[in-house]
Write a protein that holds these residues in place. Structure first.
Motif, PDB file in Angstrom:
ATOM      1  N   ILE A 291       0.892  -1.168  -0.048  1.00  0.00           N
ATOM      2  CA  ILE A 291       0.165  -0.033  -0.006  1.00  0.00           C
ATOM      3  C   ILE A 291       0.629   1.369  -0.184  1.00  0.00           C
ATOM      4  N   ASP A 292       1.895   1.363   0.852  1.00  0.00           N
ATOM      5  CA  ASP A 292       2.656   2.322   0.915  1.00  0.00           C
ATOM      6  C   ASP A 292       3.590   2.449  -0.492  1.00  0.00           C
ATOM      7  N   ARG A 293       3.978   1.575  -1.188  1.00  0.00           N
ATOM      8  CA  ARG A 293       4.640   1.695  -2.315  1.00  0.00           C
ATOM      9  C   ARG A 293       3.656   2.611  -3.408  1.00  0.00           C
ATOM     10  N   SER A 294       2.594   2.277  -3.176  1.00  0.00           N
ATOM     11  CA  SER A 294       1.494   3.123  -3.989  1.00  0.00           C
ATOM     12  C   SER A 294       1.268   4.550  -3.506  1.00  0.00           C
ATOM     13  N   GLY A 295       0.857   4.534  -2.267  1.00  0.00           N
ATOM     14  CA  GLY A 295       0.610   5.854  -1.844  1.00  0.00           C
ATOM     15  C   GLY A 295       1.653   6.899  -1.550  1.00  0.00           C
ATOM     16  N   MET A 296       2.872   6.640  -1.102  1.00  0.00           N
ATOM     17  CA  MET A 296       3.990   7.458  -0.797  1.00  0.00           C
ATOM     18  C   MET A 296       4.490   8.158  -2.082  1.00  0.00           C
TER      19      MET A 296
ATOM     20  N   GLY B 241       6.758  16.479  -0.955  1.00  0.00           N
ATOM     21  CA  GLY B 241       8.153  16.450  -0.676  1.00  0.00           C
ATOM     22  C   GLY B 241       8.712  15.126   0.467  1.00  0.00           C
ATOM     23  N   ARG B 242       9.713  14.715   0.354  1.00  0.00           N
ATOM     24  CA  ARG B 242      10.132  13.579   1.002  1.00  0.00           C
ATOM     25  C   ARG B 242      10.187  13.684   2.728  1.00  0.00           C
ATOM     26  N   GLU B 243      10.137  14.760   3.531  1.00  0.00           N
ATOM     27  CA  GLU B 243      10.315  14.684   4.585  1.00  0.00           C
ATOM     28  C   GLU B 243       8.669  14.665   5.282  1.00  0.00           C
ATOM     29  N   GLU B 244       7.674  15.515   4.344  1.00  0.00           N
ATOM     30  CA  GLU B 244       6.548  15.246   4.677  1.00  0.00           C
ATOM     31  C   GLU B 244       5.895  13.911   4.535  1.00  0.00           C
ATOM     32  N   MET B 245       6.122  13.283   3.445  1.00  0.00           N
ATOM     33  CA  MET B 245       6.071  12.016   3.130  1.00  0.00           C
ATOM     34  C   MET B 245       6.545  11.033   4.313  1.00  0.00           C
ATOM     35  N   ALA B 246       7.494  11.166   4.943  1.00  0.00           N
ATOM     36  CA  ALA B 246       8.235  10.327   6.049  1.00  0.00           C
ATOM     37  C   ALA B 246       7.070  10.623   7.373  1.00  0.00           C
ATOM     38  N   ARG B 247       6.682  11.733   7.574  1.00  0.00           N
ATOM     39  CA  ARG B 247       5.899  12.096   8.585  1.00  0.00           C
ATOM     40  C   ARG B 247       4.480  11.524   8.313  1.00  0.00           C
ATOM     41  N   ILE B 248       4.046  11.354   7.183  1.00  0.00           N
ATOM     42  CA  ILE B 248       2.713  10.720   6.769  1.00  0.00           C
ATOM     43  C   ILE B 248       2.889   9.343   7.055  1.00  0.00           C
ATOM     44  N   ALA B 249       4.009   8.687   6.741  1.00  0.00           N
ATOM     45  CA  ALA B 249       4.114   7.304   7.090  1.00  0.00           C
ATOM     46  C   ALA B 249       4.149   6.763   8.741  1.00  0.00           C
ATOM     47  N   ILE B 250       4.949   7.960   9.232  1.00  0.00           N
ATOM     48  CA  ILE B 250       4.996   7.562  10.540  1.00  0.00           C
ATOM     49  C   ILE B 250       3.434   7.677  11.378  1.00  0.00           C
ATOM     50  N   GLU B 251       2.674   8.585  10.792  1.00  0.00           N
ATOM     51  CA  GLU B 251       1.397   8.782  11.392  1.00  0.00           C
ATOM     52  C   GLU B 251       0.432   7.796  10.987  1.00  0.00           C
ATOM     53  N   GLU B 252       0.483   7.200   9.827  1.00  0.00           N
ATOM     54  CA  GLU B 252      -0.467   6.147   9.266  1.00  0.00           C
ATOM     55  C   GLU B 252      -0.178   4.804  10.099  1.00  0.00           C
TER      56      GLU B 252
ATOM     57  N   PRO C 209      17.915   2.050  -4.037  1.00  0.00           N
ATOM     58  CA  PRO C 209      18.163   2.502  -5.303  1.00  0.00           C
ATOM     59  C   PRO C 209      17.897   4.211  -5.392  1.00  0.00           C
ATOM     60  N   MET C 210      16.976   4.674  -4.589  1.00  0.00           N
ATOM     61  CA  MET C 210      16.857   6.044  -4.463  1.00  0.00           C
ATOM     62  C   MET C 210      17.825   6.940  -3.615  1.00  0.00           C
ATOM     63  N   GLY C 211      18.607   6.329  -2.914  1.00  0.00           N
ATOM     64  CA  GLY C 211      19.605   7.152  -2.417  1.00  0.00           C
ATOM     65  C   GLY C 211      19.574   6.986  -0.737  1.00  0.00           C
ATOM     66  N   ASP C 212      20.539   7.572  -0.045  1.00  0.00           N
ATOM     67  CA  ASP C 212      20.666   7.473   1.380  1.00  0.00           C
ATOM     68  C   ASP C 212      19.747   8.359   1.942  1.00  0.00           C
ATOM     69  N   ASP C 213      19.427   9.472   1.458  1.00  0.00           N
ATOM     70  CA  ASP C 213      18.431  10.369   2.106  1.00  0.00           C
ATOM     71  C   ASP C 213      17.097   9.580   2.280  1.00  0.00           C
ATOM     72  N   TYR C 214      16.526   8.809   1.450  1.00  0.00           N
ATOM     73  CA  TYR C 214      15.308   7.961   1.366  1.00  0.00           C
ATOM     74  C   TYR C 214      15.572   6.874   2.319  1.00  0.00           C
ATOM     75  N   VAL C 215      16.779   6.154   2.218  1.00  0.00           N
ATOM     76  CA  VAL C 215      16.993   5.074   3.301  1.00  0.00           C
ATOM     77  C   VAL C 215      16.938   5.497   4.779  1.00  0.00           C
ATOM     78  N   ARG C 216      17.613   6.797   4.828  1.00  0.00           N
ATOM     79  CA  ARG C 216      17.397   7.126   6.311  1.00  0.00           C
ATOM     80  C   ARG C 216      16.092   7.547   6.763  1.00  0.00           C
ATOM     81  N   SER C 217      15.366   8.173   5.852  1.00  0.00           N
ATOM     82  CA  SER C 217      13.887   8.462   5.883  1.00  0.00           C
ATOM     83  C   SER C 217      13.124   7.332   6.608  1.00  0.00           C
ATOM     84  N   MET C 218      13.300   6.092   5.823  1.00  0.00           N
ATOM     85  CA  MET C 218      12.636   4.838   6.281  1.00  0.00           C
ATOM     86  C   MET C 218      13.153   4.445   7.511  1.00  0.00           C
ATOM     87  N   CYS C 219      14.605   3.898   7.329  1.00  0.00           N
ATOM     88  CA  CYS C 219      15.140   3.045   8.470  1.00  0.00           C
ATOM     89  C   CYS C 219      15.503   3.745   9.720  1.00  0.00           C
ATOM     90  N   HIS C 220      15.408   5.043   9.735  1.00  0.00           N
ATOM     91  CA  HIS C 220      15.610   5.803  10.969  1.00  0.00           C
ATOM     92  C   HIS C 220      14.285   6.749  11.409  1.00  0.00           C
TER      93      HIS C 220
END
Length: 421
Positions: free
Chosen positions: A32-37, A45-56, A129-140
Motif C-alpha cells: 500500500i505504501d509503495r502506491s501511496g507514498m 516532498g520527502r520529509e512530509e512523506m516520512a511524517r505521513i508514513a509515521i502517522e499512518e 536505489p533512491m539514495g541514502d536520504d530515502y533510506v534514512r527516512s525509512m530506516c531511521h
C-alpha cells in the motif's frame, strides 16, 4: 447462481487456497505504501512523506495488533503486560512485516529481552536505489517511532532499538538490519499519537467478526511457543478465514490513518481525493494481479467476479456490504451502504462516477474485461463486460511495479519453535 453474502467471503475458498491467499494479503498490505507514498512525495516532498508514513502506521498498528492477538488467542492475560514473544508473534501477522519479503529472524533471551534481524528487507531493496536520504527516512525517521508504536499494543514499557541499520556500510552488509527489544518497568510508557484515538473510534477498529471454530481440523490459534516461521497450511480453514478478514481490516485501518494524515496536509478536499484515488488504483491493480495468480483464476468474467470477491477493497464482508454474483448470464456486484462507507474506506471512493480502480482489478484477469457501474455513490451495481480492445493498465499500477514485492515469490519454510537462548 450465488447471490448470498457469506459471513466471510473467504469462506468460499478451500483450506489450501486460504493458505496461499493469507501471505499474499500480508504482502499486499505492505505494498500500500509503495502506491501511496509516491504521490505524497510528489505533493508534499520527502520529509512530509516520512511524517505521513509515521502517522499512518502509528495510528493503525496498535489497533490491528490487538485485534489479531484476541482473534488467535495469544493476547496478554493482563492487558498491556505482554512479553517479547507476544510482540514477535504480532509482527508475523502484520502487514508491516509480510513473511519472507520482510524476513524477520527472531532471538528470545527471556520473556523481557529479545532481538530480531532481517535476512532480507524488501522495503530496503525498493528504497536503496533512491539514495541514502530515502533510506534514512525509512530506516531511521519512520522505523524509530513506528516500531515502538507497534510494540505498545503489547506492552507500553517495550523499547525497540537498533544494533545496526541502513544505510549499509559496506554496501552489501548482511543482515540488512538488527534490533533489540527490551521490556523494563523503568522505561517510560510509550504514548499513542493523537490520530490513533481518532482511528480507534472507526467502524473498522470495532468491527465484530465470526469467531474461529475450535473444532475445525487444524490449528485454531497461535497459543504456545513462538515459531521461526508460520506455516499457514497448519491452521484450520476457520482460522485462516478469520486471519484473512483481519488482514484486510489491517489494510483499511492503515488506509484510514493515511487519509487522516494526508488530510492535515492537503490544500483542499480535491487534493485529498486525488491522492487517495491514485493510491487505491495502484494497490488495487497489483493486489488483483497477485491474488488472481495465487488462485489460478480463469480468464473470463466469472474469474473477474471471483477475484472481486476476495479483493481487499470488498472485504471483510461484515465491513463491505455487497452481493457478488458469478454466473454465465452475468457476473457482477450489487453494493449497499455499509460500515466501510461510514469510515470513508476504499469502497467509498468508487461508484458510477469513478470506476478506475475497479477496472484495474478486472483487467488483470483478461485485459479486455471492463466494468459498467450504475446507481448512486453508496448503492450501485457493477457488471463485468468484455471489450473488443484491451483496457490499458493505469499509470498508477505501473508506479507500484517499482517494488520488488510485485513479483515476489514465497517459498516453503519449516517452522521451528524459538526457545530462550
Amino acid at each position: 447462481m450465488n447471490r448470498t453474502t457469506p459471513s466471510s467471503r473467504y469462506a468460499g475458498l478451500s483450506r489450501r487456497e486460504l493458505a496461499a491467499v493469507v501471505p499474499e494479503l500480508l504482502l499486499i498490505g505492505q505494498l500500500i505504501d509503495r502506491s501511496g507514498m509516491a504521490w505524497c512525495i510528489s505533493a508534499f516532498g520527502r520529509e512530509e512523506m516520512a511524517r505521513i508514513a509515521i502517522e499512518e502506521w502509528a495510528a493503525s498498528s496498535p489497533i490491528y495488533t490487538r485485534r489479531m492477538q484476541r482473534a488467535l488467542g495469544y493476547a496478554p492475560e493482563v492487558p498491556g503486560k505482554g512479553d517479547v514473544p507476544t510482540i514477535f508473534k504480532g509482527l508475523q501477522l502484520d502487514i508491516g512485516a509480510p513473511p519472507q519479503f520482510m524476513d524477520f529472524r527472531y532471538t528470545v533471551h527471556d520473556r523481557w529481552h529479545g532481538e530480531f534481524h532481517l535476512d532480507h528487507c524488501g522495503a530496503l531493496m525498493d528504497v536503496e536505489p533512491m539514495g541514502d536520504d530515502y533510506v534514512r527516512s525509512m530506516c531511521h525517521d519512520i522505523e524509530d517511532p513506528t516500531f515502538d508504536a507497534t510494540a505498545v499494543a503489547t506492552n507500553p514499557k517495550a523499547q525497540v532499538r537498533p544494533i545496526h541499520r541502513p544505510p549499509r556500510r559496506p554496501s552489501d552488509r548482511h543482515p540488512h538490519c538488527a534490533w533489540t527489544v527490551t521490556i523494563d518497568e523503568s522505561h517510560p510508557d510509550v504514548q499513542g499519537i493523537p490520530l490513533l484515538a481518532d482511528n480507534e473510534r472507526s467502524r473498522a477498529a470495532n468491527l465484530e467478526l465470526a469467531p474461529i471454530d475450535p473444532a475445525d481440523d487444524g490449528r485454531a490459534d497461535y497459543s504456545g511457543p513462538l515459531l521461526s516461521d508460520l506455516d499457514f497450511a497448519a491452521f484450520s480453514r476457520s482460522a485462516l478465514v478469520r486471519i484473512a478478514d483481519e488482514v484486510c481490516l489491517q489494510m483499511h485501518l492503515l488506509d484510514r490513518a493515511f487519509a487522516l494524515a494526508v488530510a492535515e496536509r492537503a490544500a483542499d478536499a480535491g487534493e485529498l481525493l486525488r491522492i487517495r484515488r491514485k493510491q487505491l488504483v495502484g494497490i488495487a491493480g497489483i493486489a488483483a494481479e497477485r491474488l488472481a495468480r495465487a488462485l489460478d483464476l480463469p480468464a473470463d468474467a466469472n474469474g473477474a467476479a471471483r477475484l472481486l470477491a476476495v479483493h481487499p477493497v470488498f472485504n471483510p464482508a461484515a465491513y463491505v456490504d455487497a452481493d457478488i454474483t458469478t454466473a454465465p448470464e452475468g457476473a457482477g456486484i450489487a453494493l449497499r451502504p455499509s460500515p466501510a462507507h461510514d469510515d470513508g474506506a476504499w469502497i467509498s471512493l468508487c461508484g458510477p462516477g469513478w470506476t478506475t480502480a475497479l477496472r484495474a482489478v478486472v483487467r488483470t484477469v483478461d485485459p479486455r474485461l471492463d466494468v459498467e457501474v450504475t446507481g448512486t455513490d453508496e448503492e450501485w451495481r457493477l457488471a463485468v463486460v468484455h471489450r473488443e480492445q484491451p483496457v490499458p493498465e493505469p499509470d498508477e499500477v505501473a508506479v507500484v511495479r517499482f517494488s520488488s514485492g510485485t513479483g515476489f515469490t514465497f517459498e516453503p519454510r519449516r517452522p521451528l519453535p524459538i526457545t530462550p537462548v
